[in-house]
Design a protein around this motif. Structure first.
Motif, mmCIF file in Angstrom:
data_model
loop_
_atom_site.group_PDB
_atom_site.id
_atom_site.type_symbol
_atom_site.label_atom_id
_atom_site.label_comp_id
_atom_site.label_asym_id
_atom_site.label_seq_id
_atom_site.Cartn_x
_atom_site.Cartn_y
_atom_site.Cartn_z
ATOM 1 N N ARG A 111 1.186 -1.503 0.262
ATOM 2 C CA ARG A 111 0.157 -0.483 -0.139
ATOM 3 C C ARG A 111 0.334 0.930 0.149
ATOM 4 N NH1 ARG A 111 -1.742 3.838 3.122
ATOM 5 N NH2 ARG A 111 -3.374 4.926 3.660
ATOM 6 N N SER A 112 1.318 1.141 0.619
ATOM 7 C CA SER A 112 2.522 2.166 0.778
ATOM 8 C C SER A 112 3.344 2.713 -0.528
ATOM 9 C CB SER A 112 3.860 1.776 1.752
ATOM 10 O OG SER A 112 4.477 1.493 1.425
ATOM 11 N N ASN A 113 4.052 1.871 -1.401
ATOM 12 C CA ASN A 113 4.314 2.060 -2.996
ATOM 13 C C ASN A 113 3.568 2.936 -3.907
ATOM 14 O OD1 ASN A 113 6.512 0.742 -2.042
ATOM 15 N ND2 ASN A 113 5.888 -1.222 -3.219
ATOM 16 N N ALA A 114 1.846 2.407 -3.294
ATOM 17 C CA ALA A 114 0.986 3.415 -3.906
ATOM 18 C C ALA A 114 0.478 4.717 -3.503
ATOM 19 C CB ALA A 114 -0.538 2.804 -3.658
ATOM 20 N N THR A 115 0.869 4.772 -2.518
ATOM 21 C CA THR A 115 1.089 5.989 -1.618
ATOM 22 C C THR A 115 1.883 6.588 -1.824
ATOM 23 O OG1 THR A 115 1.904 5.058 0.327
ATOM 24 C CG2 THR A 115 -0.442 5.955 0.192
ATOM 25 N N LEU A 116 3.110 6.752 -2.148
ATOM 26 C CA LEU A 116 3.958 7.062 -2.918
ATOM 27 C C LEU A 116 4.032 8.253 -4.046
ATOM 28 C CD1 LEU A 116 7.732 4.653 -1.880
ATOM 29 C CD2 LEU A 116 6.747 7.018 -1.238
ATOM 30 N N ALA A 117 3.425 7.549 -4.823
ATOM 31 C CA ALA A 117 2.721 7.885 -6.187
ATOM 32 C C ALA A 117 1.467 8.953 -5.998
ATOM 33 C CB ALA A 117 2.201 6.385 -6.779
ATOM 34 N N LEU A 118 1.477 8.479 -5.272
ATOM 35 C CA LEU A 118 0.420 9.874 -4.450
ATOM 36 C C LEU A 118 1.050 10.726 -4.007
ATOM 37 C CD1 LEU A 118 -2.674 10.874 -4.291
ATOM 38 C CD2 LEU A 118 -2.393 9.787 -2.025
ATOM 39 N N GLY A 119 2.095 11.165 -3.535
ATOM 40 C CA GLY A 119 2.855 11.610 -2.553
ATOM 41 C C GLY A 119 3.243 12.935 -4.066
ATOM 42 N N ASP A 120 3.698 11.971 -4.889
ATOM 43 C CA ASP A 120 4.339 12.630 -6.148
ATOM 44 C C ASP A 120 3.211 13.491 -6.956
ATOM 45 O OD1 ASP A 120 6.962 11.954 -5.402
ATOM 46 O OD2 ASP A 120 7.048 10.033 -6.960
ATOM 47 N N LEU A 121 2.008 12.913 -7.358
ATOM 48 C CA LEU A 121 1.019 13.107 -7.794
ATOM 49 C C LEU A 121 0.575 14.805 -7.044
ATOM 50 C CD1 LEU A 121 -0.993 9.960 -9.251
ATOM 51 C CD2 LEU A 121 0.058 12.101 -10.362
ATOM 52 N N ASP A 122 0.412 14.221 -5.804
ATOM 53 C CA ASP A 122 -0.003 16.088 -5.257
ATOM 54 C C ASP A 122 1.611 16.572 -5.705
ATOM 55 O OD1 ASP A 122 -2.151 14.936 -4.100
ATOM 56 O OD2 ASP A 122 -1.384 14.392 -2.421
ATOM 57 N N LEU A 123 2.921 16.431 -5.596
ATOM 58 C CA LEU A 123 2.991 17.916 -5.565
ATOM 59 C C LEU A 123 3.560 18.392 -6.845
ATOM 60 C CD1 LEU A 123 6.777 16.119 -4.391
ATOM 61 C CD2 LEU A 123 5.315 17.845 -3.315
ATOM 62 N N LEU A 124 3.167 17.545 -7.972
ATOM 63 C CA LEU A 124 2.187 17.687 -8.811
ATOM 64 C C LEU A 124 1.807 18.617 -8.971
ATOM 65 C CD1 LEU A 124 3.688 14.987 -11.320
ATOM 66 C CD2 LEU A 124 4.747 16.685 -11.192
ATOM 67 N N TYR A 125 0.655 18.630 -8.657
ATOM 68 C CA TYR A 125 -1.167 18.839 -8.435
ATOM 69 C C TYR A 125 -0.601 20.676 -8.186
ATOM 70 C CZ TYR A 125 -5.461 20.672 -7.512
ATOM 71 O OH TYR A 125 -6.695 20.914 -7.934
ATOM 72 N N THR A 126 0.158 20.503 -6.948
ATOM 73 C CA THR A 126 0.709 22.241 -6.529
ATOM 74 C C THR A 126 1.623 22.995 -6.785
ATOM 75 O OG1 THR A 126 0.242 20.734 -3.950
ATOM 76 C CG2 THR A 126 2.166 22.924 -3.835
ATOM 77 N N ASP A 127 2.284 22.282 -7.796
ATOM 78 C CA ASP A 127 3.379 23.600 -8.591
ATOM 79 C C ASP A 127 1.923 23.411 -10.046
ATOM 80 O OD1 ASP A 127 5.517 22.627 -7.610
ATOM 81 O OD2 ASP A 127 6.266 20.319 -8.610
ATOM 82 N N ALA A 128 1.267 22.469 -10.625
ATOM 83 C CA ALA A 128 1.074 22.707 -11.898
ATOM 84 C C ALA A 128 -0.473 24.490 -10.980
ATOM 85 C CB ALA A 128 -0.140 21.775 -11.883
ATOM 86 N N THR A 129 -0.457 24.025 -9.661
ATOM 87 C CA THR A 129 -1.354 25.387 -8.699
ATOM 88 C C THR A 129 -0.379 26.003 -9.004
ATOM 89 O OG1 THR A 129 -3.068 23.795 -8.041
ATOM 90 C CG2 THR A 129 -2.710 26.150 -7.069
ATOM 91 N N LEU A 130 0.603 26.579 -8.474
ATOM 92 C CA LEU A 130 1.245 27.685 -8.055
ATOM 93 C C LEU A 130 1.908 28.144 -9.904
ATOM 94 C CD1 LEU A 130 3.610 26.656 -5.111
ATOM 95 C CD2 LEU A 130 1.718 27.663 -5.372
ATOM 96 N N SER A 131 1.946 27.279 -10.625
ATOM 97 C CA SER A 131 2.894 27.548 -12.157
ATOM 98 C C SER A 131 1.263 28.191 -12.889
ATOM 99 C CB SER A 131 2.649 26.534 -12.888
ATOM 100 O OG SER A 131 4.609 26.535 -12.037
ATOM 101 N N PHE A 132 -0.279 28.050 -12.648
ATOM 102 C CA PHE A 132 -1.115 28.942 -12.859
ATOM 103 C C PHE A 132 -0.978 27.648 -14.622
ATOM 104 C CE2 PHE A 132 -3.963 31.939 -15.397
ATOM 105 C CZ PHE A 132 -5.669 30.878 -13.602
ATOM 106 N N MET A 133 -1.423 25.786 -13.753
ATOM 107 C CA MET A 133 -1.461 25.410 -15.423
ATOM 108 C C MET A 133 -2.884 24.259 -14.809
ATOM 109 S SD MET A 133 2.610 24.259 -16.118
ATOM 110 C CE MET A 133 2.193 22.424 -14.932
#
Length: 173
Positions: free
Chosen positions: A119-141
């Protein structure tokens, strides 16, 4: 000793004089009411067409490729989780009702720990997706594809959480 007493008295007198300035009457201060010169007069007209919010920039190919890679990583981890579920269910069923000191109970805990690791392997992917989402928000993408990928991975993790909760409940009955 006498010098210290004199110094203490001098400090007390200075402090008393300073504080007495704060206690003076309010008649010496100007009014805080709004003066005529401070009143706002007139109005501003809003120009037509300036109310539009600009559209976010499209997500880059590198970002979208990373999103797909992370979703694939989460599905791979979920597949590993599903493969390990049957063994964990057998271990939990054999340990159900047994004493905590029994070897089957320890085997069941190891099997559940393996599931939690998957399960933790899947949550690692979710954490990276959360980072991408945050970066996209801050970059207005655009974030729609990232958000749908996050939802997909969260659904997989939710299924894994439900399975783990069910198996833990069977073990501790």
């Amino acid at each position: 000793m006498r010098l210290q007493a004199t110094r203490s008295i001098a400090i007390a007198l200075v402090a008393a004089a300073s504080v007495s300035g704060c206690a003076s009457s309010g008649s010496h201060y100007p009014s805080l009411a709004i003066r005529d010169a401070e009143r706002v007069q007139g109005s501003f007209a809003v120009a037509e067409g300036e109310n539009q919010v600009p559209a976010p920039a499209p997500a880059g190919e590198e970002t979208l490729s990373r999103v797909q890679s992370l979703v694939g990583q989460a599905h791979s981890a979920h597949d590993g989780f599903l493969e390990a579920v049957s063994g964990a269910e057998r271990a939990v069923n054999s340990a159900a009702g047994q004493a905590v000191s029994d070897n089957s109970w320890a085997s069941a805990q190891v099997a559940l720990a393996d599931l939690e690791s998957q399960r933790s392997n899947a949550t690692l992917a979710l954490g990276d997706l959360d980072l991408l989402y945050t970066d996209a928000t801050l970059s207005f993408m655009e974030r729609d594809r990232i958000d749908s990928a996050r939802n997909e991975v969260q659904a997989l993790i939710g299924q894994e959480d439900d399975t783990l909760a069910r198996l833990w409940a069977l073990l501790v009955q």
